[in-house]
Design a protein around this motif. Sequence first.
Motif: not given
Length: 295
Positions: A151-157, A159-165, A217-221
């Motif tokens: 759900q958190i990743l949905v809020h961050l938009d 769908p395919d997070p890398g290892l660190r995120l 993560t920089a792009r998402v943040a």
Amino acid sequence: MDGSGTAPAARHARGTPGAAYRRLTVEQRRRQLLEAALGLFAHRAPEDVSLDDVAHAAEVSRPLVYRYFPGGKQQLYEAALRSAADELELCFAEPQTGPLTRRLTRALDRYLGFVDEHDAGFSALLRGGSVADTSQTSAIVDGVRRAAAEQILVHLDVPDPGLRLGMAVRTWIAAVEAASLIWLDEEKQPPAGELRDWLVDHFVALLTATAAGDPQTARVARAALSRERPDGSVGRLARRVLPVIAEAGHLLAGGTDGPGDAAGSADRDTAGGGPAGAGSGPGGAGPAPAVTLGP
């Protein structure tokens, strides 16, 4: 023996006619038994709780408990955990509108509200180590964590997070869990609203720290923080943190960026059209990353 599963004489002996023994639907009776079991499992090890204990807590007969849970105590224990897990999984579901921190605030309000109202069930769900724990019970607990992270990743938009995120999000979910259990141990102090705000700040700080060394993560943040308001959670956090960072200004002089810093800088240049486009000061000689990533 009547339809409630208890002899009328026993009912009158206890002096509770028409209360605990009123006729209930199948779902109502099952819910009653699960709530009684959760209350017991929260305060005693599952192996120390018998079906007689559950029957007594629910004010029903032992055969009635078996009627609903023919697999015995293990089936009842797993069903009780699943019941709590189903409610917890819904806590982080939130419409994808508005600033991220506002969504997290509403989700945490529901989550901590559940913890507050169902503290016994929450403890039973998350405190492991019992001989009653099985691969099934572990899977139930892990399922809650996975659902919350998704759900958190949905809020961050994403769908395919890398290892660190992905690791950052899962770390925060673990922190929310741990903080909630400590909160119960500390008799629900600090107040729920203060705990909620601290956990939101914790997420922003963790996301920002991860962004310093990870391009995704920089792009998402950057995208998430661009939607925050100066009078919102992040604005308040920045105003509290910047004076503390300013006192450590000597750390910015003479240092050499490591591989993570280089990755973050490259991503800022690409996504923002160069250092100035990424939010740095004129000429690219920008302030600290916390300011660059701010709203």
